[in-house]
Design a protein around this motif. Structure first.
Motif, PDB file in Angstrom:
ATOM      1  N   VAL A 117      16.356  18.919  -2.105  1.00 22.21           N
ATOM      2  CA  VAL A 117      15.554  19.786  -1.242  1.00 22.21           C
ATOM      3  C   VAL A 117      15.655  21.232  -1.718  1.00 22.21           C
ATOM      4  CG1 VAL A 117      15.285  20.697   1.095  1.00 22.21           C
ATOM      5  CG2 VAL A 117      15.785  18.264   0.753  1.00 22.21           C
ATOM      6  N   THR A 118      16.885  21.668  -1.985  1.00 21.75           N
ATOM      7  CA  THR A 118      17.089  23.033  -2.501  1.00 21.75           C
ATOM      8  C   THR A 118      16.358  23.219  -3.820  1.00 21.75           C
ATOM      9  OG1 THR A 118      19.230  23.295  -1.415  1.00 21.75           O
ATOM     10  CG2 THR A 118      18.852  24.628  -3.377  1.00 21.75           C
ATOM     11  N   GLY A 119      16.435  22.206  -4.693  1.00 17.73           N
ATOM     12  CA  GLY A 119      15.767  22.301  -5.995  1.00 17.73           C
ATOM     13  C   GLY A 119      14.265  22.425  -5.877  1.00 17.73           C
ATOM     14  N   VAL A 120      13.653  21.612  -5.015  1.00 12.41           N
ATOM     15  CA  VAL A 120      12.195  21.643  -4.841  1.00 12.41           C
ATOM     16  C   VAL A 120      11.741  23.007  -4.324  1.00 12.41           C
ATOM     17  CG1 VAL A 120      10.293  20.740  -3.439  1.00 12.41           C
ATOM     18  CG2 VAL A 120      11.889  19.168  -4.537  1.00 12.41           C
ATOM     19  N   ILE A 121      12.424  23.506  -3.306  1.00 16.73           N
ATOM     20  CA  ILE A 121      12.016  24.782  -2.698  1.00 16.73           C
ATOM     21  C   ILE A 121      12.203  25.936  -3.673  1.00 16.73           C
ATOM     22  CG2 ILE A 121      12.507  26.446  -0.867  1.00 16.73           C
ATOM     23  CD1 ILE A 121      13.155  24.114   0.959  1.00 16.73           C
ATOM     24  N   LEU A 122      13.355  25.995  -4.342  1.00 22.03           N
ATOM     25  CA  LEU A 122      13.610  27.102  -5.263  1.00 22.03           C
ATOM     26  C   LEU A 122      12.690  27.037  -6.475  1.00 22.03           C
ATOM     27  CD1 LEU A 122      17.504  27.513  -5.232  1.00 22.03           C
ATOM     28  CD2 LEU A 122      15.759  28.781  -3.973  1.00 22.03           C
ATOM     29  N   PHE A 123      12.437  25.837  -6.980  1.00 22.36           N
ATOM     30  CA  PHE A 123      11.520  25.691  -8.120  1.00 22.36           C
ATOM     31  C   PHE A 123      10.140  26.217  -7.753  1.00 22.36           C
ATOM     32  CE2 PHE A 123       8.308  23.291 -10.485  1.00 22.36           C
ATOM     33  CZ  PHE A 123       8.711  23.551 -11.796  1.00 22.36           C
ATOM     34  N   TRP A 175      13.356  16.758  10.627  1.00 22.50           N
ATOM     35  CA  TRP A 175      11.903  16.676  10.577  1.00 22.50           C
ATOM     36  C   TRP A 175      11.259  18.035  10.330  1.00 22.50           C
ATOM     37  CZ3 TRP A 175       9.934  12.252   9.565  1.00 22.50           C
ATOM     38  CH2 TRP A 175      10.576  11.088   9.991  1.00 22.50           C
ATOM     39  N   VAL A 176      11.868  19.086  10.848  1.00 23.06           N
ATOM     40  CA  VAL A 176      11.350  20.428  10.565  1.00 23.06           C
ATOM     41  C   VAL A 176      11.480  20.732   9.079  1.00 23.06           C
ATOM     42  CG1 VAL A 176      11.636  22.900  11.007  1.00 23.06           C
ATOM     43  CG2 VAL A 176      11.863  21.270  12.883  1.00 23.06           C
ATOM     44  N   MET A 177      12.607  20.349   8.481  1.00 24.18           N
ATOM     45  CA  MET A 177      12.787  20.558   7.044  1.00 24.18           C
ATOM     46  C   MET A 177      11.814  19.702   6.248  1.00 24.18           C
ATOM     47  SD  MET A 177      14.209  22.146   4.594  1.00 24.18           S
ATOM     48  CE  MET A 177      15.704  22.947   5.221  1.00 24.18           C
ATOM     49  N   ALA A 178      11.529  18.482   6.727  1.00 25.88           N
ATOM     50  CA  ALA A 178      10.560  17.630   6.046  1.00 25.88           C
ATOM     51  C   ALA A 178       9.187  18.291   6.023  1.00 25.88           C
ATOM     52  CB  ALA A 178      10.486  16.268   6.735  1.00 25.88           C
ATOM     53  N   VAL A 179       8.788  18.880   7.147  1.00 23.70           N
ATOM     54  CA  VAL A 179       7.508  19.607   7.210  1.00 23.70           C
ATOM     55  C   VAL A 179       7.527  20.791   6.255  1.00 23.70           C
ATOM     56  CG1 VAL A 179       6.037  21.030   8.691  1.00 23.70           C
ATOM     57  CG2 VAL A 179       7.001  18.890   9.566  1.00 23.70           C
ATOM     58  N   ALA A 180       8.663  21.502   6.211  1.00 22.24           N
ATOM     59  CA  ALA A 180       8.782  22.661   5.324  1.00 22.24           C
ATOM     60  C   ALA A 180       8.636  22.254   3.863  1.00 22.24           C
ATOM     61  CB  ALA A 180      10.123  23.354   5.551  1.00 22.24           C
ATOM     62  N   VAL A 181       9.242  21.128   3.482  1.00 24.62           N
ATOM     63  CA  VAL A 181       9.156  20.658   2.097  1.00 24.62           C
ATOM     64  C   VAL A 181       7.723  20.264   1.745  1.00 24.62           C
ATOM     65  CG1 VAL A 181       9.870  18.838   0.496  1.00 24.62           C
ATOM     66  CG2 VAL A 181      11.565  19.937   1.969  1.00 24.62           C
ATOM     67  N   VAL A 182       7.049  19.574   2.674  1.00 25.27           N
ATOM     68  CA  VAL A 182       5.657  19.177   2.431  1.00 25.27           C
ATOM     69  C   VAL A 182       4.776  20.417   2.262  1.00 25.27           C
ATOM     70  CG1 VAL A 182       3.627  18.083   3.454  1.00 25.27           C
ATOM     71  CG2 VAL A 182       5.851  16.953   3.588  1.00 25.27           C
ATOM     72  N   LEU A 183       4.937  21.399   3.140  1.00 27.20           N
ATOM     73  CA  LEU A 183       4.157  22.637   3.024  1.00 27.20           C
ATOM     74  C   LEU A 183       4.504  23.392   1.750  1.00 27.20           C
ATOM     75  CD1 LEU A 183       4.267  23.944   6.720  1.00 27.20           C
ATOM     76  CD2 LEU A 183       2.271  23.068   5.486  1.00 27.20           C
ATOM     77  N   THR A 184       5.770  23.352   1.367  1.00 28.81           N
ATOM     78  CA  THR A 184       6.202  24.025   0.142  1.00 28.81           C
ATOM     79  C   THR A 184       5.476  23.470  -1.071  1.00 28.81           C
ATOM     80  OG1 THR A 184       8.395  24.541   1.024  1.00 28.81           O
ATOM     81  CG2 THR A 184       8.174  24.459  -1.373  1.00 28.81           C
ATOM     82  N   VAL A 185       5.429  22.140  -1.167  1.00 33.00           N
ATOM     83  CA  VAL A 185       4.763  21.496  -2.309  1.00 33.00           C
ATOM     84  C   VAL A 185       3.258  21.689  -2.245  1.00 33.00           C
ATOM     85  CG1 VAL A 185       4.333  19.288  -3.452  1.00 33.00           C
ATOM     86  CG2 VAL A 185       6.623  19.807  -2.568  1.00 33.00           C
TER      87      VAL A 185
END
Length: 216
Positions: A117-123, A175-185
């Motif tokens: 998760v950290t890798g996806v967001i920072l990348f 689930w909030v973090m899951a939404v954040a990751v989806v929006l991030t990508v």
């Protein structure tokens, strides 16, 4: 004084005052500096006493929350009151990425958040920032509504992970973090598309300009 308007006597009206550039020490830049200074303080707070002390994690959450709040205001103040400076253009995105990156890395190092998760967001965050600089001579990619939602979702999700929550709240933060990751990508892919279109349009315009010059 003759009482005759300057225009009638051949004189000239006073020139409009020249707007002075914003100085370094303005409220927007000060808020950005505060956010930068909060980064090492946040790291010390969240890692204190092994990193799993609820009281210290609450203090770390407070520092993170203050950083997120200043992020909401400094850019708005800079634009609204013409306080945009070269320092602010560079320091503001650095401060944003620094506090979020510090929080993500600390949470993963403590075992509270998966490293992927950290890798996806920072990348995404670092990549989009570099891409903005890559196309800046062709134009500016504006912040989208999706990008603002992504920032909000990331801030809320990371804030919930900083706090040592249990039960239903611990499930909710997942689930909030899951939404954040989806929006991030999703927003990252949208920015890449905008950058490609902007770069092609810029190169096409430059080519047309060169052709027009050569034909003269």
């Amino acid at each position: 004084m003759t009482g005759v308007p300057a225009s009638a006597t051949g004189g000239h009206a006073p020139a409009a005052s020249v707007r002075r550039p914003a100085g370094l020490w303005n409220i927007a830049n000060i808020l950005t500096m505060v956010r930068l200074l909060l980064v090492p303080g946040f790291v010390l707070l969240i890692l204190h006493n092994g990193g799993h002390d609820p009281a210290w994690r609450s203090f770390a959450w407070a520092a993170f929350a203050i950083a997120m709040i200043t992020d909401l205001f400094d850019g708005h103040l800079a634009r609204a009151y013409d306080l945009v400076t070269d320092f602010g253009k560079i320091a503001d995105p650095i401060a944003d990425k620094a506090i979020m990156g510090a929080a993500l890395i600390c949470l993963s190092a403590l075992g509270d958040l998966p490293w992927w998760v950290t890798g996806v967001i920072l990348f995404r965050e670092i990549g989009i920032t570099l891409m903005r600089f890559w196309v800046i001579r062709h134009g500016v990619i504006p912040a989208s509504r999706g990008g603002k939602m992504k920032t909000l979702a990331q801030g809320v999700a990371v804030g919930m992970y900083i706090l040592m929550l249990n039960g239903a709240l611990a499930t909710a933060r997942f689930w909030v973090m899951a939404v954040a990751v989806v929006l991030t990508v999703a927003t990252g892919l949208d920015y890449v598309k905008q950058a490609v279109v902007l770069r092609r349009a810029g190169r096409a315009a430059a080519g047309a300009g060169n052709s027009g010059t050569a034909s003269r």
